[in-house]
Design an enzyme around this catalytic site. Structure first.
Site, PDB file in Angstrom:
ATOM      1  N   HIS A 120     -11.774  11.549   5.009  1.00 33.45           N
ATOM      2  CA  HIS A 120     -11.953  11.776   6.444  1.00 33.45           C
ATOM      3  C   HIS A 120     -12.158  13.273   6.698  1.00 33.45           C
ATOM      4  CE1 HIS A 120      -9.894   7.807   6.594  1.00 33.45           C
ATOM      5  NE2 HIS A 120     -10.809   7.613   7.511  1.00 33.45           N
ATOM      6  N   VAL A 125      -0.578   6.339   4.455  1.00 38.60           N
ATOM      7  CA  VAL A 125       0.356   5.709   5.391  1.00 38.60           C
ATOM      8  C   VAL A 125       1.564   5.124   4.655  1.00 38.60           C
ATOM      9  CG1 VAL A 125       0.622   3.853   7.079  1.00 38.60           C
ATOM     10  CG2 VAL A 125      -1.464   5.216   7.054  1.00 38.60           C
ATOM     11  N   LEU A 130      -5.593   9.636  11.194  1.00 38.23           N
ATOM     12  CA  LEU A 130      -4.344  10.126  10.603  1.00 38.23           C
ATOM     13  C   LEU A 130      -4.627  11.199   9.564  1.00 38.23           C
ATOM     14  CD1 LEU A 130      -2.851   6.582  10.048  1.00 38.23           C
ATOM     15  CD2 LEU A 130      -2.197   8.186  11.860  1.00 38.23           C
ATOM     16  N   LYS A 180     -10.643  -5.292  10.366  1.00 37.38           N
ATOM     17  CA  LYS A 180      -9.375  -5.025  11.061  1.00 37.38           C
ATOM     18  C   LYS A 180      -9.201  -5.950  12.272  1.00 37.38           C
ATOM     19  CE  LYS A 180      -7.315  -1.903   8.617  1.00 37.38           C
ATOM     20  NZ  LYS A 180      -6.047  -2.266   7.942  1.00 37.38           N
ATOM     21  N   ARG A 199     -12.205  13.872  18.327  1.00 35.27           N
ATOM     22  CA  ARG A 199     -11.272  12.977  17.644  1.00 35.27           C
ATOM     23  C   ARG A 199      -9.842  13.379  17.970  1.00 35.27           C
ATOM     24  NH1 ARG A 199     -15.452  10.894  16.966  1.00 35.27           N
ATOM     25  NH2 ARG A 199     -16.441  10.108  15.069  1.00 35.27           N
ATOM     26  N   TYR A 241     -15.620  -2.103   8.550  1.00 34.06           N
ATOM     27  CA  TYR A 241     -14.165  -1.886   8.534  1.00 34.06           C
ATOM     28  C   TYR A 241     -13.534  -2.409   9.827  1.00 34.06           C
ATOM     29  CZ  TYR A 241      -9.778   0.773   8.108  1.00 34.06           C
ATOM     30  OH  TYR A 241      -8.463   1.159   8.016  1.00 34.06           O
ATOM     31  N   SER A 272      -8.219   2.864  15.232  1.00 33.48           N
ATOM     32  CA  SER A 272      -8.857   3.080  16.536  1.00 33.48           C
ATOM     33  C   SER A 272     -10.346   2.732  16.501  1.00 33.48           C
ATOM     34  CB  SER A 272      -8.672   4.533  16.987  1.00 33.48           C
ATOM     35  OG  SER A 272      -9.178   5.422  16.018  1.00 33.48           O
ATOM     36  N   CYS A 273     -10.921   2.538  15.294  1.00 37.74           N
ATOM     37  CA  CYS A 273     -12.351   2.205  15.222  1.00 37.74           C
ATOM     38  C   CYS A 273     -12.631   0.749  15.591  1.00 37.74           C
ATOM     39  CB  CYS A 273     -12.941   2.557  13.869  1.00 37.74           C
ATOM     40  SG  CYS A 273     -12.414   1.460  12.573  1.00 37.74           S
ATOM     41  N   PRO A 277      -3.352   2.765  14.970  1.00 32.52           N
ATOM     42  CA  PRO A 277      -3.212   4.225  14.897  1.00 32.52           C
ATOM     43  C   PRO A 277      -4.541   4.930  15.104  1.00 32.52           C
ATOM     44  CG  PRO A 277      -2.790   3.176  12.749  1.00 32.52           C
ATOM     45  CD  PRO A 277      -3.330   2.120  13.660  1.00 32.52           C
ATOM     46  N   GLY A 291       0.818  -1.217   0.000  1.00 30.97           N
ATOM     47  CA  GLY A 291       0.000   0.000   0.000  1.00 30.97           C
ATOM     48  C   GLY A 291       0.846   1.260   0.000  1.00 30.97           C
TER      49      GLY A 291
HETATM   50  O1  GFB Z   1     -13.124  11.518   9.822  1.00 39.03           O
HETATM   51  P1  GFB Z   1     -14.515  10.984   9.735  1.00 39.03           P
HETATM   52  O2  GFB Z   1     -15.094  10.853   8.377  1.00 39.03           O
HETATM   53  O3  GFB Z   1     -14.603   9.556  10.385  1.00 39.03           O
HETATM   54  O4  GFB Z   1     -15.502  11.932  10.579  1.00 39.03           O
HETATM   55  P2  GFB Z   1     -14.683   8.887  11.859  1.00 39.03           P
HETATM   56  C1  GFB Z   1     -15.222  12.373  11.873  1.00 39.03           C
HETATM   57  C2  GFB Z   1     -16.277  13.343  12.345  1.00 39.03           C
HETATM   58  O5  GFB Z   1     -16.180  14.546  11.560  1.00 39.03           O
HETATM   59  C3  GFB Z   1     -17.715  12.875  12.195  1.00 39.03           C
HETATM   60  C4  GFB Z   1     -17.459  14.953  11.128  1.00 39.03           C
HETATM   61  O6  GFB Z   1     -18.445  13.291  13.336  1.00 39.03           O
HETATM   62  C5  GFB Z   1     -18.201  13.623  10.950  1.00 39.03           C
HETATM   63  O7  GFB Z   1     -19.604  13.833  10.927  1.00 39.03           O
HETATM   64  N1  GFB Z   1     -17.343  15.776   9.912  1.00 39.03           N
HETATM   65  C6  GFB Z   1     -17.634  17.089   9.820  1.00 39.03           C
HETATM   66  C7  GFB Z   1     -16.947  15.371   8.680  1.00 39.03           C
HETATM   67  N2  GFB Z   1     -17.497  17.541   8.566  1.00 39.03           N
HETATM   68  C8  GFB Z   1     -17.060  16.496   7.832  1.00 39.03           C
HETATM   69  C9  GFB Z   1     -16.722  16.348   6.463  1.00 39.03           C
HETATM   70  O8  GFB Z   1     -16.801  17.271   5.660  1.00 39.03           O
HETATM   71  N3  GFB Z   1     -16.286  15.119   6.063  1.00 39.03           N
HETATM   72  C10 GFB Z   1     -16.170  14.071   6.936  1.00 39.03           C
HETATM   73  N4  GFB Z   1     -15.713  12.896   6.470  1.00 39.03           N
HETATM   74  N5  GFB Z   1     -16.525  14.172   8.241  1.00 39.03           N
HETATM   75  C11 GFB Z   1     -13.733   6.937  10.504  1.00 39.03           C
HETATM   76  C12 GFB Z   1     -14.183   5.528  10.262  1.00 39.03           C
HETATM   77  O9  GFB Z   1     -14.592   7.402  11.473  1.00 39.03           O
HETATM   78  O10 GFB Z   1     -12.433   7.048  11.008  1.00 39.03           O
HETATM   79  C13 GFB Z   1     -13.146   4.663   9.681  1.00 39.03           C
HETATM   80  O11 GFB Z   1     -15.357   5.563   9.484  1.00 39.03           O
HETATM   81  C14 GFB Z   1     -11.757   4.887  10.273  1.00 39.03           C
HETATM   82  O12 GFB Z   1     -13.513   3.341   9.848  1.00 39.03           O
HETATM   83  C15 GFB Z   1     -11.424   6.343  10.383  1.00 39.03           C
HETATM   84  O13 GFB Z   1     -11.653   4.280  11.523  1.00 39.03           O
HETATM   85  C16 GFB Z   1     -10.113   6.602  11.080  1.00 39.03           C
HETATM   86  O14 GFB Z   1     -13.547   9.308  12.733  1.00 39.03           O
HETATM   87  O15 GFB Z   1     -16.036   9.092  12.449  1.00 39.03           O
END
Ligand code: GFB
Length: 315
Positions: free
Chosen positions: A180, A16, A167, A141, A210, A137, A109-110, A164, A11
């Site tokens: 993310h 990463v 990231l 993992k 987070r 997911y 961490s999920c 982790p 990857g």
């Molecule tokens: O980073 P994120 O997509 O994933 O979202 P998770 C974290 C938080 O940010 C959530 C908010 O509460 C989202 O609703 N958020 C606010 C946003 N604005 C935005 C935006 O524009 N885009 C996104 N994407 N989020 C993931 C897991 O969870 O984290 C995976 O789904 C993995 O499995 C990864 O573990 C590290 O932190 O919630």
């Protein structure tokens, strides 16, 4: 680890994997093996077996995964479960059969229960129900962790697993639908600033918390663990501090220079209320992160400006 040992980074084009290659090369490791997806399909058992039989790497760092933010995880549970289980099964089994000396499996961490104690100790694994938006997911993992532990117990393999936290950094995915939160907000703030918009739309309530680690810190931690950690027990890697999504959005707007207002799209899910890792185990071993969140965001924004993403579909 000898500098001349053959190291396969699975990857290597991702967030990463590319950080691992940068760090390994900087530290003088001169026998890296990488394969683009077009050269090696990690989902094909036969192709993976042939690759390991021919290359016989001494070390494997498993950074290949189907990843995405909260929306992608929630929308595509089949792909997140199937693709991840397939590629990790192929690589871990083939690594054992080819006599790999050490393998580092990267989890997330999920994997911990939605309502795990905060900060989350490694012992929280499998003590409660998972967060539904990323259950697929997380299950994949967890299966990878358990397979590494099974190889260690049954065959004495030196297969270790690091977890982790969230990231970010260069080569992240900036597509607004699948990324993310940190790259998404960086892009939205940049777009809002350059278009002169008054408002920036943030998903959810802004209340979830987070923890964010720059990927160069994770890469340094991976090398540290490969050299100093040999237990099949999982180990958390994070910075030990978290922020609310509102605080993150404000910080990103400040770094980018967007002076408008934040708006909240509460039709989008919040996901896990809080995800802060207990990093005392890795701290006790002697590793700590070095990149503060504000600096890391500024460095990532610089990278973003030099590497503008291709246009994604509008939100
Ligand atoms: O980073 P994120 O997509 O994933 O979202 P998770 C974290 C938080 O940010 C959530 C908010 O509460 C989202 O609703 N958020 C606010 C946003 N604005 C935005 C935006 O524009 N885009 C996104 N994407 N989020 C993931 C897991 O969870 O984290 C995976 O789904 C993995 O499995 C990864 O573990 C590290 O932190 O919630």
């Amino acid at each position: 680890m000898e500098k001349s040992e053959k190291i396969f980074v699975a990857g290597h084009r991702g967030l990463v994997g590319s950080a691992l290659v940068r760090t390994l090369e900087r530290d003088g490791f001169d026998h890296l093996v990488t394969r683009a997806r077009s050269q090696l399909d990690l989902g094909s058992e036969a192709a993976v077996d042939l690759f390991f039989a021919q290359e016989k790497p001494a070390i494997v760092i498993f950074a290949a995964a189907k990843v995405g933010g909260i929306k992608a995880n929630n929308d595509q549970p089949v792909e997140f479960l199937l693709d991840n289980i397939q590629i990790q099964n192929n690589v871990i089994r083939a690594a054992h059969e080819a006599g790999v000396r050490k393998l580092l499996f990267l989890g997330s961490s999920c994997i911990y229960p939605k309502h795990a104690p905060q900060p989350i100790p490694e012992s929280a694994l499998l003590t409660g129900p998972l967060e539904p938006t990323n259950e697929a997911y997380a299950i994949a993992k967890i299966a990878g962790i358990k397979l590494c532990q099974a190889y260690a117990r049954e065959y004495g393999a030196h297969f270790i697993s690091a977890m982790p936290t969230n990231l970010y950094g260069p080569n992240d995915n900036f597509d607004l639908l699948s990324s993310h939160v940190l790259p998404a907000l960086l892009r939205k703030a940049h777009d809002a600033k350059t278009s002169g918009a008054r408002e920036l739309m943030v998903w959810g309530s802004g209340k979830p918390r987070r923890e964010f680690l720059h990927v160069d810190d994770l890469a340094a931690a991976c090398l540290f663990l490969l050299e100093r950690y040999d237990s099949p027990e999982i180990i958390n890697v994070g910075c030990g501090e978290d922020v609310s999504i509102r605080e993150l959005a404000e910080l990103i707007c400040d770094v980018v220079g967007f002076k408008g207002e934040l708006a909240w799209d509460t039709t989008k899910p919040d996901g896990t209320p809080r995800k802060l890792l207990d990093v005392s185990k890795v701290h006790d071993l002697g590793w700590r992160h070095t990149i503060a969140l504000r600096d890391g965001i500024a460095r990532t924004y610089e990278w973003f400006l030099k590497n503008p993403p291709r246009d994604s579909k509008p939100e």
